[in-house]
Design an enzyme around this catalytic site. Structure first.
Site, PDB file in Angstrom:
ATOM      1  N   CYS A   2      37.896  13.247  -7.976  1.00 41.86           N
ATOM      2  CA  CYS A   2      39.054  13.301  -8.885  1.00 41.86           C
ATOM      3  C   CYS A   2      40.294  12.697  -8.223  1.00 41.86           C
ATOM      4  CB  CYS A   2      39.377  14.740  -9.237  1.00 41.86           C
ATOM      5  SG  CYS A   2      37.971  15.637  -9.888  1.00 41.86           S
ATOM      6  N   ARG A  27      37.980   6.012  -6.556  1.00 40.43           N
ATOM      7  CA  ARG A  27      37.424   7.293  -6.136  1.00 40.43           C
ATOM      8  C   ARG A  27      36.264   7.705  -7.033  1.00 40.43           C
ATOM      9  NH1 ARG A  27      41.587  10.175  -3.058  1.00 40.43           N
ATOM     10  NH2 ARG A  27      40.758  12.176  -3.664  1.00 40.43           N
ATOM     11  N   TRP A  73      36.028  13.739 -12.032  1.00 38.30           N
ATOM     12  CA  TRP A  73      34.630  13.521 -11.677  1.00 38.30           C
ATOM     13  C   TRP A  73      33.970  14.872 -11.889  1.00 38.30           C
ATOM     14  CZ3 TRP A  73      31.407  14.618  -7.145  1.00 38.30           C
ATOM     15  CH2 TRP A  73      30.280  13.781  -7.048  1.00 38.30           C
ATOM     16  N   ASN A  99      41.874  19.276  -8.571  1.00 32.11           N
ATOM     17  CA  ASN A  99      40.809  18.559  -7.882  1.00 32.11           C
ATOM     18  C   ASN A  99      40.116  19.578  -6.994  1.00 32.11           C
ATOM     19  OD1 ASN A  99      39.249  16.774  -6.485  1.00 32.11           O
ATOM     20  ND2 ASN A  99      40.938  15.625  -5.573  1.00 32.11           N
ATOM     21  N   GLY A 100      38.800  19.728  -7.128  1.00 34.29           N
ATOM     22  CA  GLY A 100      38.098  20.695  -6.294  1.00 34.29           C
ATOM     23  C   GLY A 100      37.314  21.676  -7.149  1.00 34.29           C
ATOM     24  N   GLU A 480      21.226   1.438   7.017  1.00 34.72           N
ATOM     25  CA  GLU A 480      22.458   1.099   6.303  1.00 34.72           C
ATOM     26  C   GLU A 480      22.217  -0.023   5.291  1.00 34.72           C
ATOM     27  OE1 GLU A 480      25.079   2.393   5.633  1.00 34.72           O
ATOM     28  OE2 GLU A 480      26.461   0.817   5.032  1.00 34.72           O
ATOM     29  N   LYS A 484      22.898   0.358   1.297  1.00 34.00           N
ATOM     30  CA  LYS A 484      23.817  -0.557   0.593  1.00 34.00           C
ATOM     31  C   LYS A 484      23.134  -1.119  -0.646  1.00 34.00           C
ATOM     32  CE  LYS A 484      26.725   0.062   1.656  1.00 34.00           C
ATOM     33  NZ  LYS A 484      27.448   0.992   2.439  1.00 34.00           N
ATOM     34  N   GLU A 487      22.550   1.680  -3.376  1.00 32.20           N
ATOM     35  CA  GLU A 487      23.706   2.245  -4.077  1.00 32.20           C
ATOM     36  C   GLU A 487      24.378   1.264  -5.035  1.00 32.20           C
ATOM     37  OE1 GLU A 487      26.633   3.938  -1.381  1.00 32.20           O
ATOM     38  OE2 GLU A 487      26.645   2.165  -0.126  1.00 32.20           O
ATOM     39  N   HIS A 503       2.032   4.871   8.842  1.00 29.03           N
ATOM     40  CA  HIS A 503       1.761   6.297   8.638  1.00 29.03           C
ATOM     41  C   HIS A 503       1.996   6.710   7.198  1.00 29.03           C
ATOM     42  CE1 HIS A 503       1.009   6.885  12.870  1.00 29.03           C
ATOM     43  NE2 HIS A 503       2.140   6.255  13.149  1.00 29.03           N
ATOM     44  N   LYS A 602      33.710   7.509  -4.086  1.00 29.04           N
ATOM     45  CA  LYS A 602      34.136   6.988  -2.789  1.00 29.04           C
ATOM     46  C   LYS A 602      34.264   8.107  -1.767  1.00 29.04           C
ATOM     47  CE  LYS A 602      35.626   3.921   0.090  1.00 29.04           C
ATOM     48  NZ  LYS A 602      34.541   3.103   0.667  1.00 29.04           N
TER      49      LYS A 602
HETATM   50  C1  G6P Z   1      30.392   8.888  -0.236  1.00 28.00           C
HETATM   51  C2  G6P Z   1      30.659   7.394  -0.258  1.00 28.00           C
HETATM   52  C3  G6P Z   1      29.976   6.729   0.928  1.00 28.00           C
HETATM   53  C4  G6P Z   1      30.437   7.369   2.213  1.00 28.00           C
HETATM   54  C5  G6P Z   1      30.222   8.888   2.201  1.00 28.00           C
HETATM   55  C6  G6P Z   1      30.917   9.546   3.373  1.00 28.00           C
HETATM   56  O1  G6P Z   1      29.037   9.117  -0.459  1.00 28.00           O
HETATM   57  O2  G6P Z   1      30.175   6.831  -1.454  1.00 28.00           O
HETATM   58  O3  G6P Z   1      30.282   5.348   0.951  1.00 28.00           O
HETATM   59  O4  G6P Z   1      29.745   6.804   3.283  1.00 28.00           O
HETATM   60  O5  G6P Z   1      30.776   9.450   1.021  1.00 28.00           O
HETATM   61  O6  G6P Z   1      32.292   9.323   3.244  1.00 28.00           O
HETATM   62  P1  G6P Z   1      33.321   9.385   4.425  1.00 28.00           P
HETATM   63  O7  G6P Z   1      34.657   9.186   3.800  1.00 28.00           O
HETATM   64  O8  G6P Z   1      33.183  10.759   5.036  1.00 28.00           O
HETATM   65  O9  G6P Z   1      32.968   8.332   5.413  1.00 28.00           O
END
Ligand code: G6P
Length: 607
Positions: A2, A27, A73, A99-100, A480, A484, A487, A503, A602
């Site tokens: 949010c 966000r 959100w 928010n929360g 990673e 990427k 997502e 395995h 985010k």
């Molecule tokens: C969310 C974001 C990711 C990020 C993760 C951790 O899932 O979409 O891109 O890696 O949070 O976020 P941070 O701000 O703790 O690195």
């Protein structure tokens, strides 16, 4: 997650709030709303993107000089017009955004209903509006205090009322909140980029504080009512940094910023001879000499940076290093102890699980080091030591430049520790330093040559499943690369150590199945080649990420994405870049919302 925006001054509040909300779009959100005091509290809100809300405001405009806004959100209650914030009490005189999560939501809901309150939404937030109204007795701040006293959980709450029409009250408990100070106007937001183009002077609100905002400024108190002195934080970020520049997407822009980011992360911190200065890392040599275990904790991409970090620390320092997902570590009764160092990695510095794991580790007596991108973030304030990654604001939900900066930060930290423990001698330190300093130019060359990446993207665009393999540091990078791709392109993708393939997953490798192999680590090169041969024998199509000096891999792989040669320890920085571009181009070919992938946020500031 949010986003919150607030304004009080003499200008028209609605466009200012809408503009702030748009800057918080990154966000992630599923509905949006505003409340403006326009001859009384008036609310407009709509499910969907901010454009939906803008259209509504066009039909039913709001004019006034004080207001609050929100991008939601969903946590309690599905995304809908009704569940969108702001929420009002029954009289419509009190309005809140939040928010929360309110943890005792059910109890409060039953209490309010028993007292005759009719609830119109499924949210926990609406309860707060009713609570504030019920507690109001001539003083809005006191009513908010009494309301939050009854609410348990982690949140940022913002309240406005027609009874005190020139004041906004906000409370912070875990979820972030900042106040921007203007000339005769004051802003409130869940993070700095929302209003950075309007002011550079900020007050960061801390946990358990209440702030009273008027056009003249802000007064901060503890939730109990004790006065708080807070220094104004002047932010130097370039507002342009938060814009898309000439790129089609923030993600691409951020990928192309990476050479500059590496330079920034290293700037003023690393000498040619490998000497490192880290301005906010304060531990002393005795602590380092007696260092027990290094714990790394993080989520998502930051966790993958930690996977690289673990290997860096173990190899260079010969110290036991553990990396744990924060959401696992916090419930795993970890063997963290005094004399250990916990490195919490978080781009935002606000990820709820990472904060919780870090606090747990701190409570068990370890020293806590925050590796974060956000100055003044909660994690940075919780930590004993801070290493800012200096990647600048990252807008795309899929993290790229922040990851690279996290890697560079960990090399610096290893050099600093190794100089004290003696594990890294002067020659080795100089060698690593020179390798690090060459990285910006090397990443630049990867960004210039993207034809093979385009061909690889075309190969993956119609795939159903993709598998990433590698060994050691290559495995960490493969993790990673796979995340990427998954997502932003919504392709099913998995990463595993190359040795693990046989395995189980090999059963899924048939003709035409794409396999991405990261193959830079010389000590296990032949082993990885064997895995490539195994999948080729079953008809797989192989995309390899390999050094430009590798003359072998071309015999086995269908497409080779070349990266400049480095010593193997530094390879992850270069190796991840083609994988970021690959994910980007696949998502683009599939016509997806690259910067804001569905269902993802985010910054995940709730559990
Ligand atoms: C969310 C974001 C990711 C990020 C993760 C951790 O899932 O979409 O891109 O890696 O949070 O976020 P941070 O701000 O703790 O690195």
């Amino acid at each position: 997650m949010c986003g919150i925006m607030g304004y009080v001054g003499s200008a028209d509040a609605t466009p200012i709030i809408m503009d702030g909300l748009r800057r918080l779009e990154y966000r992630g959100y599923d509905s949006a709303g505003v409340a403006v005091n326009d001859h009384g509290i008036n609310v407009r809100k709509a499910e969907g993107k901010i454009d939906q809300l803008a259209a509504l405001l066009e039909d039913e405009p709001l004019t006034g000089t004080i207001g609050i806004g929100h991008t939601r959100w969903a946590t309690h209650g599905r995304p809908s017009d009704l569940n969108a914030h702001p929420h009002t009490d029954a009289s419509g005189e009190f309005v809140v955004v939040h928010n929360g999560i309110i943890e005792n939501f059910q109890t409060l809901r039953e209490e309010l209903q028993a007292s005759g309150v009719e609830l119109t939404s499924e949210t926990d937030t609406e309860l707060l509006a009713h609570l504030v109204a019920a507690e109001y007795d001539g003083n809005l701040a006191a009513a908010v205090r009494a309301a939050v006293d009854r609410a348990e959980g982690a949140y940022a709450l913002v309240v406005m009322s027609d009874r005190e029409p020139r004041t906004i009250i906000a409370v912070r408990k875990i979820s972030p909140l900042v106040v921007g100070l203007g000339e005769g106007e004051t802003f409130l937001a869940s993070d700095i980029p929302a209003v950075l183009h309007r002011t550079r002077d900020f007050l960061i609100i801390e946990d358990d504080e209440l702030v009273t905002i008027t056009a003249e400024g802000a007064i901060i108190e503890t939730i109990e009512g004790d006065p708080v002195e807070r220094e104004v934080m002047h932010i130097d970020w370039d507002a342009q940094q938060a814009e898309k520049g000439g790129y089609e997407h923030f993600m691409l822009k951020e990928i192309y910023e990476q050479p500059a980011v590496i330079t920034e992360t290293l700037a003023g911190r690393l000498d040619e001879d490998g000497t490192v200065w880290l301005e906010d890392v304060k531990f002393n040599d005795d602590f380092v000499r007696d260092l027990g275990t290094i714990w790394i904790t993080a989520c998502g991409t930051a966790y993958h940076a930690g996977l690289v970090g673990t290997q860096i620390f173990q190899r260079l320092l010969r110290l036991p290093t553990m990396v744990e997902y924060a959401h696992e570590m916090r419930y795993a009764d970890p063997l963290v102890k005094s004399g250990d160092l916990t490195v919490a990695i978080s781009q935002s510095g606000e990820t709820a699980d990472t904060l919780a794991a870090a606090r747990l580790a701190g409570g068990l007596g370890t020293r806590l080091l925050a590796l974060t991108n956000v100055v003044g973030s909660t994690l940075s304030r919780d930590a004993d030591d801070i290493l800012y990654t200096r990647a600048g604001p990252e807008i795309s939900v899929g993290s790229t430049k922040a990851y690279l900066a996290m890697l560079v930060g960990q090399y610096l930290l290893a050099l600093k520790l190794g100089a004290v423990t003696g594990a890294i001698d002067a020659d080795r330190a100089a060698q690593i330093a020179q390798g690090l300093k060459r990285l910006p130019a090397q990443v630049e060359t990867i960004l210039e040559e993207t034809d093979d990446i385009a061909a690889a993207a075309a190969m993956l665009a119609d795939a159903d499943d993709v598998y990433f393999i590698g060994r050691g540091l290559d495995y960490a990078v493969a993790m990673e690369g796979s995340l990427k791709l998954k997502e932003i392109s919504y392709l099913h993708s998995e990463a595993m150590p190359a040795g693990e393939l046989k395995h189980g997953t090999l059963a899924l490798v048939t003709k035409g199945v794409p396999i991405v192999v990261v193959i830079t680590q010389r000590s296990v090169y032949d082993k990885t080649i064997s895995a490539v041969q195994e999948v080729k024998a079953r008809g797989a199509e192989v995309i390899a990420v390999a050094y430009d000096t590798d003359t072998e891999i071309g015999k086995f792989a269908d497409i080779v994405l070349r990266i400049p040669e480095t010593e193997d320890l530094l390879a992850p920085v270069n190796a991840v870049v083609p994988l970021q571009l690959l994910a980007y181009h696949v998502a683009r070919l599939r016509g997806l919302d690259i910067d804001q992938p569905r269902n993802l946020a985010k910054s995940v500031t709730v559990e």
